[in-house]
Motif scaffolding. Structure first.
Motif, PDB file in Angstrom:
ATOM      1  N   GLN A 206       0.517  -0.737   0.152  1.00 18.74           N
ATOM      2  CA  GLN A 206       0.244  -0.188  -0.306  1.00 18.74           C
ATOM      3  C   GLN A 206       0.766   1.531  -0.039  1.00 18.74           C
ATOM      4  O   GLN A 206       0.510   1.879  -0.947  1.00 18.74           O
ATOM      5  CB  GLN A 206      -1.015  -0.593   1.055  1.00 18.74           C
ATOM      6  N   ALA A 207       1.908   1.380   0.944  1.00 20.95           N
ATOM      7  CA  ALA A 207       2.323   2.642   0.679  1.00 20.95           C
ATOM      8  C   ALA A 207       3.699   2.437  -0.199  1.00 20.95           C
ATOM      9  O   ALA A 207       3.562   3.857  -0.785  1.00 20.95           O
ATOM     10  CB  ALA A 207       3.828   2.446   1.918  1.00 20.95           C
ATOM     11  N   GLN A 208       3.880   1.912  -0.997  1.00 19.39           N
ATOM     12  CA  GLN A 208       4.340   1.954  -2.529  1.00 19.39           C
ATOM     13  C   GLN A 208       3.925   2.419  -3.066  1.00 19.39           C
ATOM     14  O   GLN A 208       3.848   2.941  -3.883  1.00 19.39           O
ATOM     15  CB  GLN A 208       4.730   0.619  -2.547  1.00 19.39           C
ATOM     16  N   VAL A 209       2.854   1.966  -3.533  1.00 21.51           N
ATOM     17  CA  VAL A 209       1.488   2.506  -4.290  1.00 21.51           C
ATOM     18  C   VAL A 209       0.886   4.023  -4.337  1.00 21.51           C
ATOM     19  O   VAL A 209       1.008   5.159  -4.837  1.00 21.51           O
ATOM     20  CB  VAL A 209      -0.077   2.330  -4.117  1.00 21.51           C
ATOM     21  N   VAL A 210       1.416   4.462  -2.850  1.00 22.94           N
ATOM     22  CA  VAL A 210       0.531   5.703  -2.768  1.00 22.94           C
ATOM     23  C   VAL A 210       1.953   6.737  -1.930  1.00 22.94           C
ATOM     24  O   VAL A 210       2.206   7.817  -3.056  1.00 22.94           O
ATOM     25  CB  VAL A 210       0.849   5.888  -0.384  1.00 22.94           C
ATOM     26  N   ASN A 211       2.645   6.433  -2.291  1.00 20.54           N
ATOM     27  CA  ASN A 211       4.772   6.814  -2.752  1.00 20.54           C
ATOM     28  C   ASN A 211       4.391   7.152  -4.071  1.00 20.54           C
ATOM     29  O   ASN A 211       5.068   8.423  -4.963  1.00 20.54           O
ATOM     30  CB  ASN A 211       5.688   6.382  -2.266  1.00 20.54           C
ATOM     31  N   LEU A 212       4.268   6.235  -5.333  1.00 28.20           N
ATOM     32  CA  LEU A 212       3.777   6.222  -6.138  1.00 28.20           C
ATOM     33  C   LEU A 212       3.296   7.656  -6.653  1.00 28.20           C
ATOM     34  O   LEU A 212       3.168   8.560  -7.801  1.00 28.20           O
ATOM     35  CB  LEU A 212       3.599   5.203  -6.681  1.00 28.20           C
ATOM     36  N   LEU A 213       1.519   7.581  -6.513  1.00 25.86           N
ATOM     37  CA  LEU A 213       0.792   8.998  -6.524  1.00 25.86           C
ATOM     38  C   LEU A 213       1.566  10.226  -6.527  1.00 25.86           C
ATOM     39  O   LEU A 213       1.586  11.009  -6.589  1.00 25.86           O
ATOM     40  CB  LEU A 213      -0.486   8.522  -5.501  1.00 25.86           C
ATOM     41  N   GLU A 214       2.264  10.229  -4.833  1.00 27.47           N
ATOM     42  CA  GLU A 214       2.735  11.591  -4.403  1.00 27.47           C
ATOM     43  C   GLU A 214       3.739  11.682  -5.391  1.00 27.47           C
ATOM     44  O   GLU A 214       4.537  13.142  -6.170  1.00 27.47           O
ATOM     45  CB  GLU A 214       3.585  10.979  -3.008  1.00 27.47           C
ATOM     46  N   ASP A 215       4.527  10.308  -5.766  1.00 29.54           N
ATOM     47  CA  ASP A 215       5.936  10.650  -6.580  1.00 29.54           C
ATOM     48  C   ASP A 215       5.154  11.847  -8.351  1.00 29.54           C
ATOM     49  O   ASP A 215       5.842  12.660  -8.721  1.00 29.54           O
ATOM     50  CB  ASP A 215       6.740   9.991  -7.426  1.00 29.54           C
ATOM     51  N   LEU A 216       4.510  11.024  -8.528  1.00 24.98           N
ATOM     52  CA  LEU A 216       3.613  11.077  -9.419  1.00 24.98           C
ATOM     53  C   LEU A 216       2.669  12.797 -10.062  1.00 24.98           C
ATOM     54  O   LEU A 216       2.836  13.612 -10.705  1.00 24.98           O
ATOM     55  CB  LEU A 216       2.382  10.301 -10.682  1.00 24.98           C
ATOM     56  N   GLN A 217       1.662  13.035  -8.602  1.00 20.90           N
ATOM     57  CA  GLN A 217       1.891  15.098  -8.484  1.00 20.90           C
ATOM     58  C   GLN A 217       3.117  15.708  -8.908  1.00 20.90           C
ATOM     59  O   GLN A 217       2.632  16.489  -8.973  1.00 20.90           O
ATOM     60  CB  GLN A 217       1.208  14.388  -6.854  1.00 20.90           C
ATOM     61  N   GLU A 218       3.984  15.162  -8.069  1.00 19.44           N
ATOM     62  CA  GLU A 218       5.261  16.492  -7.731  1.00 19.44           C
ATOM     63  C   GLU A 218       5.800  16.620  -9.566  1.00 19.44           C
ATOM     64  O   GLU A 218       5.808  17.333 -10.211  1.00 19.44           O
ATOM     65  CB  GLU A 218       6.492  15.992  -6.692  1.00 19.44           C
ATOM     66  N   VAL A 219       5.751  15.377 -10.197  1.00 21.77           N
ATOM     67  CA  VAL A 219       6.078  14.953 -11.376  1.00 21.77           C
ATOM     68  C   VAL A 219       5.504  15.964 -12.476  1.00 21.77           C
ATOM     69  O   VAL A 219       5.838  16.711 -13.352  1.00 21.77           O
ATOM     70  CB  VAL A 219       6.956  13.816 -11.836  1.00 21.77           C
ATOM     71  N   LEU A 220       4.402  15.680 -12.429  1.00 21.56           N
ATOM     72  CA  LEU A 220       2.771  15.544 -13.686  1.00 21.56           C
ATOM     73  C   LEU A 220       2.090  17.499 -13.221  1.00 21.56           C
ATOM     74  O   LEU A 220       1.482  17.712 -13.737  1.00 21.56           O
ATOM     75  CB  LEU A 220       1.820  14.900 -13.764  1.00 21.56           C
ATOM     76  N   GLY A 221       1.799  17.671 -11.444  1.00 25.58           N
ATOM     77  CA  GLY A 221       1.414  18.459 -10.711  1.00 25.58           C
ATOM     78  C   GLY A 221       0.045  18.849 -11.127  1.00 25.58           C
ATOM     79  O   GLY A 221      -1.042  19.315 -11.638  1.00 25.58           O
ATOM     80  N   LEU A 222      -0.768  17.060 -10.468  1.00 19.33           N
ATOM     81  CA  LEU A 222      -2.080  16.792 -10.218  1.00 19.33           C
ATOM     82  C   LEU A 222      -2.078  17.333  -8.950  1.00 19.33           C
ATOM     83  O   LEU A 222      -1.562  17.634  -8.054  1.00 19.33           O
ATOM     84  CB  LEU A 222      -1.573  15.035 -10.060  1.00 19.33           C
ATOM     85  N   THR A 223      -3.448  17.413  -8.923  1.00 21.80           N
ATOM     86  CA  THR A 223      -4.913  17.731  -8.217  1.00 21.80           C
ATOM     87  C   THR A 223      -5.175  16.122  -7.591  1.00 21.80           C
ATOM     88  O   THR A 223      -5.996  15.358  -8.701  1.00 21.80           O
ATOM     89  CB  THR A 223      -5.610  18.578  -8.435  1.00 21.80           C
ATOM     90  N   TYR A 224      -5.613  15.448  -6.565  1.00 22.80           N
ATOM     91  CA  TYR A 224      -6.349  15.017  -6.276  1.00 22.80           C
ATOM     92  C   TYR A 224      -7.338  15.155  -5.075  1.00 22.80           C
ATOM     93  O   TYR A 224      -7.205  15.600  -4.287  1.00 22.80           O
ATOM     94  CB  TYR A 224      -5.300  13.808  -5.448  1.00 22.80           C
ATOM     95  N   LEU A 225      -8.503  13.980  -5.658  1.00 18.89           N
ATOM     96  CA  LEU A 225      -9.143  13.857  -4.331  1.00 18.89           C
ATOM     97  C   LEU A 225      -9.211  12.572  -4.163  1.00 18.89           C
ATOM     98  O   LEU A 225      -9.740  11.077  -4.759  1.00 18.89           O
ATOM     99  CB  LEU A 225     -10.854  14.183  -4.853  1.00 18.89           C
ATOM    100  N   PHE A 226      -9.172  11.874  -2.820  1.00 17.17           N
ATOM    101  CA  PHE A 226      -8.104  10.834  -2.232  1.00 17.17           C
ATOM    102  C   PHE A 226      -8.781  10.249  -1.825  1.00 17.17           C
ATOM    103  O   PHE A 226      -9.154  10.730  -0.246  1.00 17.17           O
ATOM    104  CB  PHE A 226      -7.204  11.238  -1.123  1.00 17.17           C
ATOM    105  N   ILE A 227     -10.121   9.401  -2.016  1.00 14.20           N
ATOM    106  CA  ILE A 227     -11.378   9.369  -0.989  1.00 14.20           C
ATOM    107  C   ILE A 227     -10.179   7.314  -0.220  1.00 14.20           C
ATOM    108  O   ILE A 227      -9.718   6.373  -0.607  1.00 14.20           O
ATOM    109  CB  ILE A 227     -11.877   8.478  -1.947  1.00 14.20           C
ATOM    110  N   SER A 228     -11.188   7.579   0.884  1.00 14.29           N
ATOM    111  CA  SER A 228     -10.261   6.547   1.565  1.00 14.29           C
ATOM    112  C   SER A 228     -10.923   5.789   3.025  1.00 14.29           C
ATOM    113  O   SER A 228     -11.411   7.137   3.654  1.00 14.29           O
ATOM    114  CB  SER A 228      -8.268   6.134   2.533  1.00 14.29           C
ATOM    115  N   HIS A 229     -10.744   4.991   3.697  1.00 19.58           N
ATOM    116  CA  HIS A 229     -11.204   4.579   4.944  1.00 19.58           C
ATOM    117  C   HIS A 229     -10.045   4.348   6.002  1.00 19.58           C
ATOM    118  O   HIS A 229     -10.091   4.426   7.182  1.00 19.58           O
ATOM    119  CB  HIS A 229     -12.266   3.701   4.716  1.00 19.58           C
ATOM    120  N   ASP A 230      -8.731   4.586   5.885  1.00 19.44           N
ATOM    121  CA  ASP A 230      -7.579   4.763   5.769  1.00 19.44           C
ATOM    122  C   ASP A 230      -7.023   5.719   6.480  1.00 19.44           C
ATOM    123  O   ASP A 230      -6.379   6.380   5.362  1.00 19.44           O
ATOM    124  CB  ASP A 230      -6.553   3.617   4.989  1.00 19.44           C
ATOM    125  N   LEU A 231      -7.406   6.201   8.284  1.00 22.53           N
ATOM    126  CA  LEU A 231      -7.219   7.420   8.185  1.00 22.53           C
ATOM    127  C   LEU A 231      -5.211   7.932   8.308  1.00 22.53           C
ATOM    128  O   LEU A 231      -4.763   9.193   7.677  1.00 22.53           O
ATOM    129  CB  LEU A 231      -7.965   7.842   9.438  1.00 22.53           C
TER     130      LEU A 231
END
Length: 349
Positions: A206-231
């Motif tokens: 799980q942490a690998q995928v979240v870290n990937l999303l963070e890296d892509l956000q920084e590289v591509l300038g993405l904006t996320y709505l991150f839906i989760s029940h994992d606080l």
């Protein structure tokens, strides 16, 4: 572009930043039909009047129990479900009034990462076809350019381009989710709704995928709505967090404020259940045990939607809907007595 001016009770605006997505009084009610003639006898209030903004480059976390309306919110924002009422603005475009070719032209800028990577990938298509399908649908590239773009996307998400001709069942769950992420970023979107993207994955990845999303956000300038029940994971990735319950938002604040100084009883209860990586604190900390289940969205309680489970509820909570109000800059809550309710002390570690 700045958000339009609306009454304070209807929105939650951060002090600075350009608004990318603006949601106002959004509702999604699913009709309940019965009888031979399929007459409507009621409705499921999946989303029941919520307002918030998402700022360019930020990650807004949307948390809550199952059945609170989180996923429906994401789907309505992207117009995968049509809103019953309310507004969804993407920059200066009102999406709820946009259809046909105009909406199709906006699709590349708004994408979704689905919860189940097994169900969301066509098992009869190769990875190359899956990732390249958005490019084909929107006529972005052909031939050799298309192949190079697919290889580039697979490399961006940590997959080997040489595996592009394999099928989804030949990959692990984490790898399949990376394929879904590659498909979502294929058209260089501005905004991505990540609908519990790690819920179906092993804890170890799980942490690998979240870290990937963070890296892509920084590289591509993405904006996320991150839906989760994992606080715990939301605390790691989000800039601000909205807490949802029974189709309504109970509290919204920046991540540090929400996790260290929650004001709504529901938020306090959720955070009291999050494990703390300190055995001494964990063995002595207080918890709020909520009794009963979340009420049916087909028959929500009057007044505050949380009053049937709130340990601090009084008669006013049953008869009067709490105002959506700003306690301090950027910290919004829907509770009559938010400043005076402290069910537990929240560990800061």
């Amino acid at each position: 572009m700045a958000a339009e001016t609306v009454p304070a009770s209807e929105t939650a605006i951060a002090p600075n930043g350009d608004v990318l997505v603006s949601v106002r009084d959004l509702k999604k009610h699913f009709p309940i039909m019965k009888g031979v003639f399929r007459r409507q006898v009621g409705s499921v209030r999946a989303v029941d009047g919520i307002s918030f903004d998402i700022y360019k480059g930020e990650t807004l976390g949307l948390v809550g129990e199952s059945g609170s309306g989180k996923s429906t919110t994401g789907r309505v924002i992207l117009q995968l479900e049509l809103a019953t009422q309310g507004q969804v603005k993407f920059e200066d475009v009102e999406l709820t009034e946009t259809t046909g070719d105009r909406l199709r032209s906006l699709r590349p800028r708004m994408q979704m990462i689905f919860q189940d990577p097994h169900a969301s990938l066509n098992p009869r298509m190769t990875v190359s076809r899956i990732v390249g399908e958005p490019l084909t649908e929107h006529n972005r590239s052909k031939g050799e350019d298309r192949r190079k773009r697919i290889d580039e996307l697979l490399s961006l998400v940590g997959l080997e381009p040489k595996h592009a001709n394999r099928y989804p069942h030949e990959f692990s769950g984490g790898q399949r989710q990376r394929i879904g992420i590659a498909r979502a970023i294929a058209l260089n979107p501005d905004f991505i709704v990540a609908d519990e993207p790690i819920a179906a994955l092993d804890v170890s990845i799980q942490a690998q995928v979240v870290n990937l999303l963070e890296d892509l956000q920084e590289v591509l300038g993405l904006t996320y709505l991150f839906i989760s029940h994992d606080l715990s994971m939301v605390r790691h990735i989000a800039d601000r967090v909205a807490v949802m319950y029974l189709g309504k938002i109970m509290e919204l604040a920046d991540v540090d404020t929400l996790y260290t100084n929650p004001q709504h009883p529901y938020t306090q209860a959720l955070l009291s259940a999050v494990p703390v990586p300190d055995p001494v604190i964990e063995s002595t900390r207080e918890r709020v045990i909520l009794e009963g289940d979340i009420p049916s969205p087909a028959n929500p309680p009057p007044g505050c939607p949380f009053n049937t489970r709130c340990p601090a509820a009084v008669e006013r909570c049953v008869t009067e809907v709490p105002e959506w109000r700003e306690l301090e800059p950027g910290h919004w809550v829907a509770c009559h007595f938010a400043e005076n309710i402290h069910l537990v002390s929240i560990p800061t570690g």
